[in-house]
Motif scaffolding. Structure first.
Motif: not given
Ligand SMILES: C[S@@+](CC[C@H](N)C(=O)[O-])C[C@H]1O[C@@H](n2cnc3c(N)ncnc32)[C@H](O)[C@@H]1O
Length: 280
Positions: A60-76
């Motif tokens: 989706f080239p239309s996506l201007r803002r993609a935000v991830g919320l995550e608990r694990s710092e390794h995964r982030i």
């Protein structure tokens, strides 16, 4: 005693890109296939190593803002490396979804794949949060797993863990007590039934539709499942056994999976539901 490679893997949840091919990555494509129109903003809840965000940014080239919320710092950290080429279109935030904090915008699309059972028994908070963060006309696409549950509340991955604990010497009937004493809530207890979930969702969001598929896991050897377990469940179950037995525990989980594969033609299968939720 030195820590084994599989214990280090479990502690850091490493190897997920490879392991998730067995099950979770299919949810990513399934969910994104339901997206219509040209979303401008997406929040992925429990974004792991950023695979869904990456695929969405590509699709989706239309996506201007993609935000991830995550608990694990390794995964982030792994997600940040993966998503670095997308620059300012991406933001990753460390978050505990059992106590979700407000974000200063609403999203066209909220997604959550293979995460909800980890929020038990506080799932209602994420539905209330999503209701407050959906833009008008927006959708929350969510996948939930529904393993069969026995009379002691065990099912799905718990069964492989039970086999492994029996191999290590715990009598079959004593496994639920061992898990309870270690503070390990069986995954089949964490995964509520569809009806239970509908009652949790209902006060906050409307169910616009749903799809269902059977998630079948197959492997080509014990080692492959041993690594899948470590990358997916980390040290969640292994903490129930003494430190010196942990390498043998991971090995026994892999061997149990491989036995099942040979006997049944698969390790496990369970219904997965894709919920399409909208504002009330
Ligand atoms: C099975 S993985 C799924 C990851 C990704 N959504 C996918 O489909 O591949 C579950 C993810 O949920 C995250 N998680 C579990 N409990 C969480 C919580 N309370 N808050 C935020 N993230 C959580 C884990 O760290 C992990 O990355």
């Amino acid at each position: 005693m030195s820590t084994s490679a599989v214990e280090i893997q479990a502690r850091t949840l490493a190897g997920y890109a490879d392991a998730s091919r067995l099950r979770q990555v299919q949810d990513r494509d399934w969910v994104l296939d339901q997206v219509t129109g040209a979303p401008e903003s997406l929040i992925d809840l429990g974004s792991g190593i950023g695979q869904l965000l990456q695929e969405a940014l590509e699709r989706f080239p239309s996506l201007r803002r993609a935000v991830g919320l995550e608990r694990s710092e390794h995964r982030i950290a792994e997600a940040a490396a993966r998503l670095q080429p997308y620059g300012e279109r991406v933001a990753l935030h460390r978050a505990d979804l059992t106590v979700p904090e407000p974000l200063p915008f609403r999203a066209d699309l909220i997604t959550q794949t293979s995460v909800l059972h980890w929020l038990y028994p506080d799932e209602e908070r994420i539905f209330a949060w999503a209701a407050a963060h959906l833009a008008p006309g927006g959708r929350f696409l969510l996948t939930t797993y529904h393993p069969a549950r026995d009379e002691r509340g065990l099912g799905g991955e718990d069964e492989l863990v039970r086999d492994a604990l029996v191999t290590l010497g715990t009598p079959y009937d004593e496994v639920p007590g061992l898990l309870e004493r270690a503070g390990v809530l069986p995954i089949a207890t964490r995964t509520r039934t569809v009806d239970e979930l509908a009652a949790v969702v209902g006060p906050h969001l409307a169910v616009a539709g749903h799809l269902e598929r059977d998630a079948v896991v197959t492997v080509d050897g014990a080692a492959q499942y041993e690594h899948f377990h470590a990358a997916t469940f980390g040290d969640y179950y292994s903490r129930a056994v003494p430190a010196q037995q942990r390498p043998a525990f991971f090995r026994a989980v892999g061997e149990s999976a491989w036995r099942r594969q040979q006997e049944r033609g698969h390790v496990s299968h369970m219904p997965v539901r894709l919920w399409q939720l909208t504002s009330r």
